[in-house]
Design a protein around this motif. Structure first.
Motif, mmCIF file in Angstrom:
data_model
loop_
_atom_site.group_PDB
_atom_site.id
_atom_site.type_symbol
_atom_site.label_atom_id
_atom_site.label_comp_id
_atom_site.label_asym_id
_atom_site.label_seq_id
_atom_site.Cartn_x
_atom_site.Cartn_y
_atom_site.Cartn_z
ATOM 1 N N VAL A 80 0.840 -1.209 0.000
ATOM 2 C CA VAL A 80 0.000 0.000 0.000
ATOM 3 C C VAL A 80 0.876 1.261 0.000
ATOM 4 C CG1 VAL A 80 -1.693 1.326 1.320
ATOM 5 C CG2 VAL A 80 -1.932 -1.148 1.120
ATOM 6 N N SER A 81 1.946 1.257 0.773
ATOM 7 C CA SER A 81 2.809 2.442 0.852
ATOM 8 C C SER A 81 3.476 2.737 -0.476
ATOM 9 C CB SER A 81 3.873 2.245 1.944
ATOM 10 O OG SER A 81 3.282 2.114 3.215
ATOM 11 N N VAL A 82 4.033 1.710 -1.121
ATOM 12 C CA VAL A 82 4.702 1.919 -2.410
ATOM 13 C C VAL A 82 3.707 2.335 -3.477
ATOM 14 C CG1 VAL A 82 6.038 0.794 -4.228
ATOM 15 C CG2 VAL A 82 6.584 0.345 -1.833
ATOM 16 N N LEU A 83 2.525 1.712 -3.485
ATOM 17 C CA LEU A 83 1.507 2.044 -4.484
ATOM 18 C C LEU A 83 1.038 3.493 -4.335
ATOM 19 C CD1 LEU A 83 -0.433 1.226 -6.753
ATOM 20 C CD2 LEU A 83 -2.016 0.397 -4.994
ATOM 21 N N LEU A 84 0.596 3.857 -3.133
ATOM 22 C CA LEU A 84 0.102 5.213 -2.920
ATOM 23 C C LEU A 84 1.230 6.241 -2.997
ATOM 24 C CD1 LEU A 84 -2.517 4.712 -0.047
ATOM 25 C CD2 LEU A 84 -2.874 4.784 -2.531
ATOM 26 N N GLY A 85 2.407 5.873 -2.514
ATOM 27 C CA GLY A 85 3.538 6.784 -2.585
ATOM 28 C C GLY A 85 3.947 7.076 -4.015
ATOM 29 N N THR A 86 3.905 6.063 -4.883
ATOM 30 C CA THR A 86 4.255 6.254 -6.288
ATOM 31 C C THR A 86 3.238 7.143 -6.993
ATOM 32 O OG1 THR A 86 5.350 4.086 -6.343
ATOM 33 C CG2 THR A 86 4.732 5.071 -8.454
ATOM 34 N N LEU A 87 1.959 6.877 -6.768
ATOM 35 C CA LEU A 87 0.922 7.694 -7.392
ATOM 36 C C LEU A 87 0.977 9.138 -6.897
ATOM 37 C CD1 LEU A 87 -2.068 5.175 -7.237
ATOM 38 C CD2 LEU A 87 -0.728 5.792 -9.249
ATOM 39 N N SER A 88 1.153 9.309 -5.599
ATOM 40 C CA SER A 88 1.203 10.665 -5.041
ATOM 41 C C SER A 88 2.446 11.408 -5.503
ATOM 42 C CB SER A 88 1.169 10.595 -3.509
ATOM 43 O OG SER A 88 0.015 9.938 -3.052
ATOM 44 N N GLY A 89 3.577 10.712 -5.540
ATOM 45 C CA GLY A 89 4.813 11.342 -5.985
ATOM 46 C C GLY A 89 4.730 11.794 -7.424
ATOM 47 N N TYR A 90 4.111 10.978 -8.276
ATOM 48 C CA TYR A 90 3.959 11.356 -9.684
ATOM 49 C C TYR A 90 3.040 12.560 -9.824
ATOM 50 C CZ TYR A 90 3.009 11.001 -14.681
ATOM 51 O OH TYR A 90 2.887 11.273 -16.031
ATOM 52 N N ALA A 91 1.952 12.558 -9.067
ATOM 53 C CA ALA A 91 1.011 13.677 -9.135
ATOM 54 C C ALA A 91 1.686 14.981 -8.720
ATOM 55 C CB ALA A 91 -0.195 13.398 -8.240
ATOM 56 N N LEU A 92 2.457 14.944 -7.659
ATOM 57 C CA LEU A 92 3.117 16.158 -7.190
ATOM 58 C C LEU A 92 4.192 16.638 -8.170
ATOM 59 C CD1 LEU A 92 3.524 15.263 -3.411
ATOM 60 C CD2 LEU A 92 2.006 16.996 -4.374
ATOM 61 N N ALA A 93 4.859 15.693 -8.828
ATOM 62 C CA ALA A 93 5.975 16.056 -9.709
ATOM 63 C C ALA A 93 5.541 16.433 -11.119
ATOM 64 C CB ALA A 93 6.965 14.897 -9.780
ATOM 65 N N ARG A 94 4.384 15.920 -11.578
ATOM 66 C CA ARG A 94 4.072 16.060 -12.999
ATOM 67 C C ARG A 94 2.751 16.768 -13.317
ATOM 68 N NH1 ARG A 94 8.775 15.165 -13.826
ATOM 69 N NH2 ARG A 94 9.640 13.626 -15.256
ATOM 70 N N LEU A 95 1.946 17.078 -12.337
ATOM 71 C CA LEU A 95 0.638 17.649 -12.643
ATOM 72 C C LEU A 95 0.620 19.164 -12.618
ATOM 73 C CD1 LEU A 95 -1.861 15.187 -10.941
ATOM 74 C CD2 LEU A 95 -0.928 15.196 -13.254
#
Length: 274
Positions: A80-95
């Motif tokens: 759960v941590s890697v999944l949500l962390g990856t999605l959140s990290g991408y959103a913060l970096a690319r949106l």
């Protein structure tokens, strides 16, 4: 100074550091084979080696329960941590969020990652009791996720920001949608960082004691809290405590060694951007 001499000195220094840092682990191995009488001796090696400590651990049915609960908690927490962390990290970096928004989110992430865990014990205890999750592995999972998700998000944010924006721009020009750019372009490039987040999350969850001790009792113990059960009114069973501690160390050490190549690559990713 000759480069060979400098190299030899650095090698000697590394060996000394490794020996010093490894000494407690070797002491743990020795203690796990000591008899109760050996703990009153100053000898490093056991004078009367015994395997009774391990026999006591493996003959106790609660050991299987502790191992099962620990594996459930670590597996769910890591995924759960890697999944949500990856999605959140991408959103913060690319949106394309405003810098002050990203700065505020990073501040919140670091705050929840580093604030004293003792401060969350009572709130989590009350919530888990009211939700009917107290003394279950899932209560510990929720407690661990409050620490590991912010850390995984922060780590993956650094990984995604280390990738050139031109990668996503090229994908957009070719007609790729946002999910397609994420799955097929950027995600394969941060696999090592995901492995790093997974290793660090698993180690943290496996070794964590305070939250597990606060949210579980004798019905659903975990390995980290099981070590403390050998401290009783009749005394401390040092041998059994050392044996269980050694058993706890081995799985996570093996896991870390298997993931070592990805872990090192993920730790160095983003150090140089170009």
């Amino acid at each position: 100074m000759n480069k060979r001499i400098v190299g030899a000195m650095m090698t000697a220094l590394i060996v000394i550091v490794v020996i010093v840092w490894s000494f407690p682990f070797f002491e743990l191995i020795s203690a796990s084979f000591k008899s109760p009488a050996d703990f009153f001796s100053s000898s490093f090696l056991p004078e009367h080696p015994t395997t009774e400590n391990f026999a006591e651990i493996f003959s106790d049915p609660k050991t299987g329960v502790m191992l099962r609960n620990s594996l459930i908690i670590v597996t769910i927490t890591t995924i759960v941590s890697v999944l949500l962390g990856t999605l959140s990290g991408y959103a913060l970096a690319r949106l394309g969020l405003r810098p002050w928004v990203i700065g505020a989110v990073i501040f919140v992430l670091l705050f929840f990652r580093f604030y004293p865990r003792i401060a969350m014990v009572i709130p989590f205890f009350v919530m888990m009791r009211d939700w009917g999750l107290f003394d279950t592995p899932f209560a510990v999972v929720l407690g661990h996720l409050s620490i590991t998700i912010p850390f995984a998000t922060w780590l993956m944010l650094i990984a995604f920001r280390g990738l050139p924006n031109e990668i996503d721009e090229a994908g957009a020009i070719d007609g790729a949608t946002l999910p397609q750019r994420f799955l097929h372009l950027t995600l394969p490039m941060v696999g090592s960082s995901m492995a790093t987040a997974g290793v660090l999350t698993a180690v943290l969850s496996w070794n964590e004691f305070l939250i597990a001790q606060s949210l579980t009792r004798s019905n659903n113990p975990v390995l980290s809290t099981g070590v403390a059960s050998f401290i009783t009114d009749a005394g401390v069973k040092y041998g059994s405590m050392a044996a269980l501690s050694l058993i706890i160390c081995l799985p996570i050490v093996i896991f870390a060694l298997l993931m070592q190549r990805h872990y090192v690559a993920g730790m160095t990713m983003g150090a140089v951007k170009g």
